[in-house]
Write a protein that holds these residues in place. Structure first.
Motif, PDB file in Angstrom:
ATOM      1  N   ARG A 152       0.881  -1.071  -0.020  1.00 19.52           N
ATOM      2  CA  ARG A 152      -0.042  -0.174  -0.070  1.00 19.52           C
ATOM      3  C   ARG A 152       0.940   1.141   0.067  1.00 19.52           C
ATOM      4  O   ARG A 152       1.574   1.446   0.849  1.00 19.52           O
ATOM      5  N   PRO A 153       0.880   2.056  -1.000  1.00 25.67           N
ATOM      6  CA  PRO A 153       1.836   3.096  -1.258  1.00 25.67           C
ATOM      7  C   PRO A 153       1.365   4.307  -0.067  1.00 25.67           C
ATOM      8  O   PRO A 153       0.661   4.093   0.701  1.00 25.67           O
ATOM      9  N   GLY A 154       2.859   4.978   0.113  1.00 27.54           N
ATOM     10  CA  GLY A 154       2.301   6.155   1.286  1.00 27.54           C
ATOM     11  C   GLY A 154       3.658   6.971   1.096  1.00 27.54           C
ATOM     12  O   GLY A 154       4.784   6.579   0.629  1.00 27.54           O
ATOM     13  N   PRO A 155       3.591   8.162   1.839  1.00 26.26           N
ATOM     14  CA  PRO A 155       4.777   9.109   1.893  1.00 26.26           C
ATOM     15  C   PRO A 155       5.783   8.467   2.963  1.00 26.26           C
ATOM     16  O   PRO A 155       5.625   7.955   3.906  1.00 26.26           O
ATOM     17  N   VAL A 156       7.144   8.828   2.427  1.00 22.04           N
ATOM     18  CA  VAL A 156       8.350   8.655   3.125  1.00 22.04           C
ATOM     19  C   VAL A 156       9.061   9.873   3.430  1.00 22.04           C
ATOM     20  O   VAL A 156       9.142  10.452   2.378  1.00 22.04           O
ATOM     21  N   LEU A 157       9.537   9.985   4.481  1.00 22.70           N
ATOM     22  CA  LEU A 157      10.404  11.360   4.694  1.00 22.70           C
ATOM     23  C   LEU A 157      11.793  10.845   5.111  1.00 22.70           C
ATOM     24  O   LEU A 157      12.148   9.854   6.167  1.00 22.70           O
ATOM     25  N   ILE A 158      12.634  11.479   4.602  1.00 28.23           N
ATOM     26  CA  ILE A 158      14.237  11.431   4.902  1.00 28.23           C
ATOM     27  C   ILE A 158      14.835  12.796   5.481  1.00 28.23           C
ATOM     28  O   ILE A 158      14.660  13.702   4.774  1.00 28.23           O
ATOM     29  N   ASP A 159      15.064  12.709   6.771  1.00 25.95           N
ATOM     30  CA  ASP A 159      15.815  13.866   7.279  1.00 25.95           C
ATOM     31  C   ASP A 159      17.110  13.906   7.220  1.00 25.95           C
ATOM     32  O   ASP A 159      17.850  12.847   7.617  1.00 25.95           O
ATOM     33  N   LEU A 160      17.856  15.124   6.633  1.00 26.40           N
ATOM     34  CA  LEU A 160      19.174  14.926   6.335  1.00 26.40           C
ATOM     35  C   LEU A 160      20.055  16.070   7.224  1.00 26.40           C
ATOM     36  O   LEU A 160      20.122  17.149   6.917  1.00 26.40           O
ATOM     37  N   PRO A 161      20.644  15.712   8.185  1.00 32.04           N
ATOM     38  CA  PRO A 161      21.474  16.845   8.889  1.00 32.04           C
ATOM     39  C   PRO A 161      22.546  17.155   8.115  1.00 32.04           C
ATOM     40  O   PRO A 161      23.160  16.658   7.169  1.00 32.04           O
ATOM     41  N   ARG A 162      22.989  18.263   8.483  1.00 34.80           N
ATOM     42  CA  ARG A 162      23.842  19.253   7.685  1.00 34.80           C
ATOM     43  C   ARG A 162      25.117  18.495   7.563  1.00 34.80           C
ATOM     44  O   ARG A 162      25.821  18.611   6.312  1.00 34.80           O
ATOM     45  N   ASP A 163      25.591  17.829   8.601  1.00 39.87           N
ATOM     46  CA  ASP A 163      27.082  17.266   8.676  1.00 39.87           C
ATOM     47  C   ASP A 163      27.069  15.918   7.562  1.00 39.87           C
ATOM     48  O   ASP A 163      28.068  15.771   6.861  1.00 39.87           O
ATOM     49  N   VAL A 164      25.806  15.497   7.503  1.00 42.87           N
ATOM     50  CA  VAL A 164      25.817  14.426   6.543  1.00 42.87           C
ATOM     51  C   VAL A 164      25.686  14.722   5.156  1.00 42.87           C
ATOM     52  O   VAL A 164      26.189  14.000   4.348  1.00 42.87           O
ATOM     53  N   ILE A 165      25.137  16.052   4.908  1.00 43.64           N
ATOM     54  CA  ILE A 165      25.070  16.314   3.483  1.00 43.64           C
ATOM     55  C   ILE A 165      26.389  16.849   3.082  1.00 43.64           C
ATOM     56  O   ILE A 165      26.617  16.584   1.922  1.00 43.64           O
ATOM     57  N   ALA A 166      27.295  17.117   4.065  1.00 43.25           N
ATOM     58  CA  ALA A 166      28.495  17.724   3.799  1.00 43.25           C
ATOM     59  C   ALA A 166      29.552  16.604   3.530  1.00 43.25           C
ATOM     60  O   ALA A 166      30.623  16.694   3.050  1.00 43.25           O
ATOM     61  N   SER A 167      29.564  15.563   4.386  1.00 45.01           N
ATOM     62  CA  SER A 167      30.551  14.728   4.532  1.00 45.01           C
ATOM     63  C   SER A 167      30.684  13.787   3.215  1.00 45.01           C
ATOM     64  O   SER A 167      29.616  13.684   2.256  1.00 45.01           O
ATOM     65  N   LYS A 168      31.983  13.023   3.104  1.00 44.40           N
ATOM     66  CA  LYS A 168      32.031  12.386   1.713  1.00 44.40           C
ATOM     67  C   LYS A 168      32.188  10.957   1.954  1.00 44.40           C
ATOM     68  O   LYS A 168      32.589  10.414   3.051  1.00 44.40           O
ATOM     69  N   THR A 169      31.993  10.007   0.920  1.00 50.09           N
ATOM     70  CA  THR A 169      32.076   8.628   1.074  1.00 50.09           C
ATOM     71  C   THR A 169      31.884   8.147  -0.301  1.00 50.09           C
ATOM     72  O   THR A 169      31.653   8.885  -1.469  1.00 50.09           O
ATOM     73  N   ASP A 170      32.337   6.853  -0.664  1.00 51.46           N
ATOM     74  CA  ASP A 170      32.008   6.306  -1.846  1.00 51.46           C
ATOM     75  C   ASP A 170      30.730   6.079  -2.270  1.00 51.46           C
ATOM     76  O   ASP A 170      30.102   5.705  -1.445  1.00 51.46           O
ATOM     77  N   PHE A 171      30.553   6.364  -3.495  1.00 52.79           N
ATOM     78  CA  PHE A 171      28.907   6.180  -3.964  1.00 52.79           C
ATOM     79  C   PHE A 171      28.709   4.861  -4.293  1.00 52.79           C
ATOM     80  O   PHE A 171      29.248   4.455  -5.318  1.00 52.79           O
ATOM     81  N   TYR A 172      27.744   4.026  -3.757  1.00 54.66           N
ATOM     82  CA  TYR A 172      27.268   2.886  -4.302  1.00 54.66           C
ATOM     83  C   TYR A 172      25.884   2.858  -4.228  1.00 54.66           C
ATOM     84  O   TYR A 172      25.387   2.929  -3.034  1.00 54.66           O
ATOM     85  N   TYR A 173      25.081   2.617  -5.339  1.00 55.19           N
ATOM     86  CA  TYR A 173      23.665   2.745  -5.250  1.00 55.19           C
ATOM     87  C   TYR A 173      23.456   1.153  -5.441  1.00 55.19           C
ATOM     88  O   TYR A 173      23.455   0.424  -6.460  1.00 55.19           O
ATOM     89  N   PRO A 174      22.744   0.523  -4.386  1.00 53.39           N
ATOM     90  CA  PRO A 174      22.302  -0.896  -4.345  1.00 53.39           C
ATOM     91  C   PRO A 174      21.164  -0.855  -5.500  1.00 53.39           C
ATOM     92  O   PRO A 174      20.360  -0.256  -5.611  1.00 53.39           O
ATOM     93  N   PRO A 175      21.283  -2.031  -6.228  1.00 51.86           N
ATOM     94  CA  PRO A 175      20.208  -2.283  -7.327  1.00 51.86           C
ATOM     95  C   PRO A 175      19.022  -2.914  -6.689  1.00 51.86           C
ATOM     96  O   PRO A 175      18.065  -2.371  -7.596  1.00 51.86           O
TER      97      PRO A 175
END
Ligand SMILES: Cc1ncc(C[n+]2csc(CCOP(=O)(O)OP(=O)(O)O)c2C)c(N)n1
Lengths: 578, 161
Positions: A152-175
């Motif tokens: 059953r579809p519905g809204p999902v919210l993702i809260d992004l802290p400022r430091d998470v937005i700024a930190s770096k890591t390797d990008f891997y998008y799971p299939p």
């Protein structure tokens, strides 16, 4: 190469095939807006209020079936998304909303523009996340899109802290994602489906009652096949409009508080209700104790919690509506035996329904002197040949649109059913227009509701979203006024809007076009002109203030206890008094 | 009727408030709730004691099953289960009462885990009835503090397999 959280956000959305975001900037999300600035795949639309952004994402989702995406900053930006989330939650609409948050070390210290949005939105989202580590971000985004759209579809919210937005890591998008705690059941139980098919065969007075679930699971074709195969009449909920052709001879109209006489009588007198992707909302059942007293109920829904929540169900089938209908049709086709007694009873049943239709169709009294709001909706239907995507605000305008515009296709009807959010319709129409630039998109609004997100006219003009808004301007909060007239001794407490503002001037002030119709003869020319202009248009229809929505099931009554339109003489008298 | 629900949930922050919010948001009753990690540290076990008629319990179970983060829900009520609760009782114990407190502790196979010149702290394990019984017997001595863990439960294995 390492990417920042902001860049991962952008890359992840690209992987999800997102083409549009409705986003409003602010301090902590500026790195995200900066990352969006440097790319061409995702277009950012700037609304004028975060509530508008979420309703736009919602309209985008309803009109396409894709997941809508909105973005807001922390604190007030985040809290402004709450009504939009609750609206989408009540109507099971897949959207993902991103909010900014203060840096993780500052969470909980009442930092500037801090709001516990995950806590605030827990009861009005399907799921929500606070991302604490940039390494989790890509996976969480993948999971969020999965949860928003599956089951059953519905809204999902993702809260992004400022430091998470700024930190770096390797990008891997799971299939893919798999969640041990979330595995919706898609295929209906075979034995239950067989049992349902046999029960349908034996029913003498059956009705199909279908809702928004048929739209969400793209099951209109199957619904039509089921109805035609069994020759069973269909009523739709407010959320289901368009799931079955409005012009089909098996269609009874909408049911419920402002449903048609025929639909409500058919449900009340039925011996079998086949509920498909609908949830027996209190606006549909009326007084539950007396709901369809002689009916056996088959209930098909993907969400087991919807089954037996308010009414007793004889044959529950948990599964995706489309897949269950395919199996049910197969079972029904295998049952070839006919039974004369039942055939005869069905014939009588259809006769009775035809008689109800004839005796109490949806009507209103046309007037030469004053514009009837229903007349405006009828004209819009006629002049758009039923092809437009229609969004509505809330109140009388919503009910008249539902009653007098006939929807022949799914995903052409956008209306806040569960929450009844005034201010939904106009931004939702803009979202739909972004997703369907080649389609005609019209909002049917009230003069009260349109003012709740009127600022989005700026978005329409700047983004060149050629949406038409038909304001059924009755100078009052019509639905409130109707209740006060009927149940509060005509004491119009805080429901009169005093003809403010001048909507033509408002439209012009924003750089849009404003048109006005005061006489019935002006209605058609105004609509025709609006349809010709390739810009956003406000049509201000000065309509009869005293018009009421009928039929009406008063709160607490059973659905066969409808108030029907008054006779003309009584109405004249009422008006003379005023 | 009282029901004992045993849940396996993801061991993530916010899970407890998701589950508690589901009850409070729908007007369902929670009599007690306890939560702790299992052998698998990514999974927690929750015991919830609730009450309601069959329809309410059906809704509660369905809503819990639907909650993302809830892995498994079992209703122990119609099954053979063992239920235990721990209570820590600080009781006045002076003069002759010290003897009496000790005697009651022994009858209930409880333990004295702390003592001062004027008090004993007693630890007792058992089902609700047993805990209520010892509390009633100790009350005349003067209970200064009572802390209860809330029940936890586990299913009995079938014996004749
Ligand atoms: C945000 C919000 N506030 C209040 C209401 C309660 N409400 C329902 S209908 C209505 C009146 C709507 O007036 P208007 O938009 O002019 O539409 P009309 O009924 O006149 O067509 C109100 C106030 C609501 N549904 N949503």
């Amino acid at each position: 190469m390492k990417l920042t959280g902001a860049e991962i956000f952008v890359e992840s959305l690209k992987k999800e095939g997102v083409q549009h975001i409705f986003g409003y900037p602010g301090g902590v999300v500026l790195p995200i807006f900066d990352a969006l600035y440097n790319q061409k795949d995702i277009k950012v639309i700037l609304p004028r209020h975060e509530q508008g952004a979420v309703h736009m994402a919602d309209g985008y989702a309803r009109s396409t079936g894709k997941v809508g995406v909105a973005l807001a900053t922390s604190g007030p930006g985040a809290t402004n998304t709450v009504t939009g989330l609750a609206t989408a939650f009540m109507d099971s609409i897949p959207i993902v909303v991103f909010t900014g948050q203060v840096p993780t070390p500052m969470i909980g210290v009442d930092a500037f523009q801090e709001a516990d949005i995950v806590g605030i939105t827990r009861p009005c989202t399907k799921y929500n996340y606070l991302v604490k580590n940039v390494n989790d971000l890509a996976y969480i985004i993948k999971e969020a899109f999965y949860i928003a759209s599956k089951g059953r579809p519905g809204p999902v919210l993702i809260d992004l802290p400022r430091d998470v937005i700024a930190s770096k890591t390797d990008f891997y998008y799971p299939p893919t994602v798999s969640l041990r705690s979330y595995n919706p059941n898609y295929i209906g139980n075979r034995w239950q489906i067989k049992k349902a098919a046999e029960a349908i065969k034996k029913a003498k007075h059956p009705v199909i009652y279908a809702g928004g679930g048929c739209i969400l699971s793209n099951a209109s074709e199957e619904l039509k096949e089921l109805a035609e195969l069994t020759d069973i009449p269909v009523t739709l909920t407010l959320m289901g409009l368009g799931a079955f052709p409005g012009e089909h001879n098996l269609f009874l109209g909408m049911l419920g508080m402002h449903g048609t006489y025929t639909a409500n009588m058919a449900i009340h007198n039925s011996d079998m209700i086949i509920a498909i992707g609908a949830r027996f909302d209190d606006r549909v059942t009326g007084r539950v104790k007396d709901f369809a007293p002689n009916a056996k109920i088959i209930h098909i829904d993907i969400d087991p919690t919807s089954i037996r929540k308010s009414v007793h169900v004889d044959i529950p089938i948990v599964g995706d509506v489309k897949l269950v209908l395919i199996d049910l049709i197969k079972e029904l086709k295998a049952l070839t035996e006919t039974n004369e007694v039942i055939d005869e009873a069905r014939k009588q049943w259809k006769k009775l329904i035809t008689q109800w239709k004839k005796e109490h169709p949806l009507t209103y009294e046309y007037s030469k002197d004053v514009i009837k709001p229903q007349f405006v909706v009828e004209k819009i239907y006629e002049l758009t040949k039923g092809e437009a995507i229609i969004s509505t605000e809330v109140g009388q305008n919503q009910m008249w649109a539902a009653q007098f515009y006939k929807f022949n296709k799914p995903r052409h009807w956008l209306s806040s059913g569960g929450l009844g959010t005034m201010g939904y319709g106009f931004p939702a129409a803009l979202g739909a227009k972004v997703a369907n630039p080649d389609k005609l998109v019209i909002t049917i609004a009230g003069d009260g509701s349109i003012q709740m997100n009127i600022q989005e006219l700026a978005t329409a003009v700047v983004e060149q979203l050629d949406v038409k808004v038909a304001i059924l301007n009755n100078c009052c909060l019509g639905m409130v006024r109707q209740w006060q007239e009927l149940f509060y001794g005509e004491r119009y407490s805080s429901s009169l809007l005093c003809e403010i503002p001048d909507f033509v001037k408002v439209a012009e002030a924003y750089g849009a076009v404003g048109l006005r119709a005061v006489k019935p003869s002006e209605v058609e020319p105004v609509i025709k002109e609006a349809l010709k202009i390739k810009r956003p248009v406000f049509m201000d229809f000065k309509v009869d203030m005293f018009e009421k929505v009928y039929p009406m099931v008063p709160a607490g009554a059973a659905i066969n206890e409808m108030i029907l339109p008054e006779k003309k003489e009584k109405k004249e008298k009422l008006k003379a008094i005023k | 009727m009282t029901h004992i629900l045993s849940l396996l949930v993801e061991n993530k922050f916010g899970v407890l408030s998701r589950v508690a919010g589901l009850f409070s948001g729908r007007g369902f009753n929670i009599e007690s709730i306890s939560i702790a990690p299992t052998l698998d540290p990514s999974v927690s076990q929750m015991t919830i004691i609730t009450s309601g008629d069959d329809r309410v319990i059906e809704q509660i179970t369905k809503q819990l099953n639907k909650t993302i983060d809830v892995i498994k829900v079992s209703d122990f009520s119609d099954q053979d289960y063992i239920l235990r609760e721990v209570a820590l009782i600080k009781v006045s114990a002076r003069g002759a009462d010290r003897e009496e407190a000790l005697r009651i502790t022994n009858i209930f196979r409880a333990k004295i885990i702390d003592s001062s010149p004027t008090t004993y702290t007693i630890e007792v394990t058992g089902d609700e009835k047993k805990i209520e019984a010892i509390v009633n017997l100790l009350r005349p001595l003067g209970i200064k503090e009572l802390v209860r863990s809330g029940p936890i439960a586990i299913l009995r294995e079938e014996k004749n397999k």
